[in-house]
Design a protein around this motif. Structure first.
Motif, PDB file in Angstrom:
ATOM      1  N   VAL A  50      -6.203  -1.439  -0.507  1.00 45.91           N
ATOM      2  CA  VAL A  50      -6.153  -1.821  -1.909  1.00 45.91           C
ATOM      3  C   VAL A  50      -6.866  -0.777  -2.877  1.00 45.91           C
ATOM      4  N   TRP A  51      -8.002  -0.321  -2.611  1.00 43.56           N
ATOM      5  CA  TRP A  51      -8.601   0.635  -3.152  1.00 43.56           C
ATOM      6  C   TRP A  51      -7.844   2.062  -3.418  1.00 43.56           C
ATOM      7  N   LYS A  52      -7.407   2.532  -2.225  1.00 40.31           N
ATOM      8  CA  LYS A  52      -6.250   3.691  -2.415  1.00 40.31           C
ATOM      9  C   LYS A  52      -5.138   3.353  -3.342  1.00 40.31           C
ATOM     10  N   SER A  53      -4.473   2.228  -3.204  1.00 39.42           N
ATOM     11  CA  SER A  53      -3.381   2.138  -3.881  1.00 39.42           C
ATOM     12  C   SER A  53      -3.914   1.859  -5.491  1.00 39.42           C
ATOM     13  N   LEU A  54      -4.932   1.477  -5.802  1.00 35.21           N
ATOM     14  CA  LEU A  54      -5.388   1.576  -7.237  1.00 35.21           C
ATOM     15  C   LEU A  54      -5.470   2.868  -7.861  1.00 35.21           C
ATOM     16  N   GLN A  55      -5.670   4.085  -7.070  1.00 33.06           N
ATOM     17  CA  GLN A  55      -5.770   5.321  -7.349  1.00 33.06           C
ATOM     18  C   GLN A  55      -4.463   5.896  -7.356  1.00 33.06           C
ATOM     19  N   ILE A  72       1.682  -3.017   1.555  1.00 35.34           N
ATOM     20  CA  ILE A  72       1.531  -4.128   0.864  1.00 35.34           C
ATOM     21  C   ILE A  72       0.793  -4.184  -0.539  1.00 35.34           C
ATOM     22  N   PRO A  73      -0.532  -3.594  -0.391  1.00 37.82           N
ATOM     23  CA  PRO A  73      -1.202  -3.474  -1.557  1.00 37.82           C
ATOM     24  C   PRO A  73      -0.525  -2.522  -2.600  1.00 37.82           C
ATOM     25  N   MET A  74      -0.171  -1.469  -2.127  1.00 39.44           N
ATOM     26  CA  MET A  74       0.537  -0.446  -3.041  1.00 39.44           C
ATOM     27  C   MET A  74       1.824  -1.144  -3.707  1.00 39.44           C
ATOM     28  N   CYS A  75       2.549  -1.714  -3.191  1.00 44.18           N
ATOM     29  CA  CYS A  75       3.790  -2.553  -3.700  1.00 44.18           C
ATOM     30  C   CYS A  75       3.359  -3.609  -4.617  1.00 44.18           C
ATOM     31  N   LEU A  76       2.471  -4.363  -4.134  1.00 47.62           N
ATOM     32  CA  LEU A  76       2.047  -5.610  -5.199  1.00 47.62           C
ATOM     33  C   LEU A  76       1.247  -5.102  -6.261  1.00 47.62           C
ATOM     34  N   ILE A  77       0.459  -4.101  -5.969  1.00 51.13           N
ATOM     35  CA  ILE A  77      -0.328  -3.566  -7.265  1.00 51.13           C
ATOM     36  C   ILE A  77       0.705  -2.751  -8.266  1.00 51.13           C
ATOM     37  N   LYS A  83       5.884  -1.753 -12.454  1.00 51.66           N
ATOM     38  CA  LYS A  83       6.802  -0.552 -11.854  1.00 51.66           C
ATOM     39  C   LYS A  83       7.771  -1.297 -11.337  1.00 51.66           C
ATOM     40  N   LYS A  84       8.843  -0.535 -10.869  1.00 49.08           N
ATOM     41  CA  LYS A  84       9.986  -1.119 -10.090  1.00 49.08           C
ATOM     42  C   LYS A  84       9.675  -0.944  -8.611  1.00 49.08           C
TER      43      LYS A  84
END
Length: 132
Positions: A50-55, A72-77, A83-84
């Motif tokens: 999640v943290w990495k995805s936020l970056q 999953i975190p990247m996609c949902l964030i 975003k598409k």
């Protein structure tokens, strides 16, 4: 099928860090922690992702996911940020869904399956045959 798109548009790869991780030639690559939902440190690794995805998510207009749990975190964030999201269900899945696919089917702007039989599981999916 994805490589020509990556050559045409400014793109990068986000994938799991594994013992055999290979960097895509000439592509910026970000690595997420590999996760297994049956391991004790699953929650901790997902929180790291999640943290990495936020970056990373701010750098993308479209996220194309080929279905690994760590993404999953990247996609949902990215989806929450407007975003598409394009999801490609695993080629290895012919008659049953992946856990990631079941979750992201609800959020994907486009959802692709690589076997016609998977349309019975994902009726709104787009069947194109083998994508890679």
């Amino acid at each position: 099928m994805l490589k020509p798109l990556m050559e045409e548009y400014d793109s990068f790869v986000v994938t799991e860090q594994t013992d055999y991780s290979a960097k895509a030639k000439g592509e910026k690559t970000y690595y997420m922690s590999q996760v297994n939902r049956r391991e004790k440190d699953f929650v901790w690794k997902m929180l790291k992702n999640v943290w990495k995805s936020l970056q990373i998510y701010k750098k993308a207009d479209v996220v194309i996911c080929t279905g690994v749990l760590a993404m999953i975190p990247m996609c949902l964030i990215a989806k929450m940020a407007g975003k598409k999201l394009v999801y490609i269900e695993s080629f290895a899945k012919v008659t049953s869904p992946t856990e990631t696919g079941k979750l992201l089917y609800k959020f994907a702007d486009q959802f692709y399956v690589q076997w016609e039989s998977m349309l019975s599981i994902y009726p709104k999916a787009i069947y194109l045959g083998g994508i890679y």
